[in-house]
Design an enzyme around this catalytic site. Sequence first.
Site, PDB file in Angstrom:
ATOM      1  N   CYS A  23     -19.464 106.048 -46.949  1.00  0.00           N
ATOM      2  CA  CYS A  23     -19.534 105.307 -48.213  1.00  0.00           C
ATOM      3  C   CYS A  23     -18.162 105.209 -48.882  1.00  0.00           C
ATOM      4  O   CYS A  23     -17.619 106.213 -49.350  1.00  0.00           O
ATOM      5  CB  CYS A  23     -20.542 106.020 -49.127  1.00  0.00           C
ATOM      6  SG  CYS A  23     -20.556 105.437 -50.838  1.00  0.00           S
ATOM      7  N   CYS A  26     -18.065 106.295 -52.530  1.00  0.00           N
ATOM      8  CA  CYS A  26     -18.185 107.765 -52.612  1.00  0.00           C
ATOM      9  C   CYS A  26     -16.817 108.406 -52.407  1.00  0.00           C
ATOM     10  O   CYS A  26     -16.462 109.361 -53.109  1.00  0.00           O
ATOM     11  CB  CYS A  26     -19.154 108.296 -51.555  1.00  0.00           C
ATOM     12  SG  CYS A  26     -20.839 107.686 -51.725  1.00  0.00           S
TER      13      CYS A  26
END
Length: 106
Positions: A23, A26
């Site tokens: 991600c 993230c």
Amino acid sequence: MKRTDTETTSPPLTLLWFSAQWCGPCQQMAPVAERVAEMYRDQVHLVKIDVDKHPHMAAEFNIRGVPTLVLTGEKQVIDRQVGAAHLPALTQWLDQHLTANTNEGS
């Protein structure tokens, strides 16, 4: 083994940070999360949870996308925030809940 008071005392709130290695948002949020952990170390316990390694936790908290932050108190979800957050927005969100948590405790 006997525990001391410092071992049994935990911060009043826990911030669950659901993320994944793949991600991008993230990864961008990692320095923000580390800074928040430093700033709020006596008030909020940050726990990073990789949804690929712990799918049961993601299912338990109904995580549909990452990053997702779930703020929990005494065995209950207080609030959640989906998507990457910048430091000012995240600190404002946490401060709001810490103030509410402190007022409820008095």
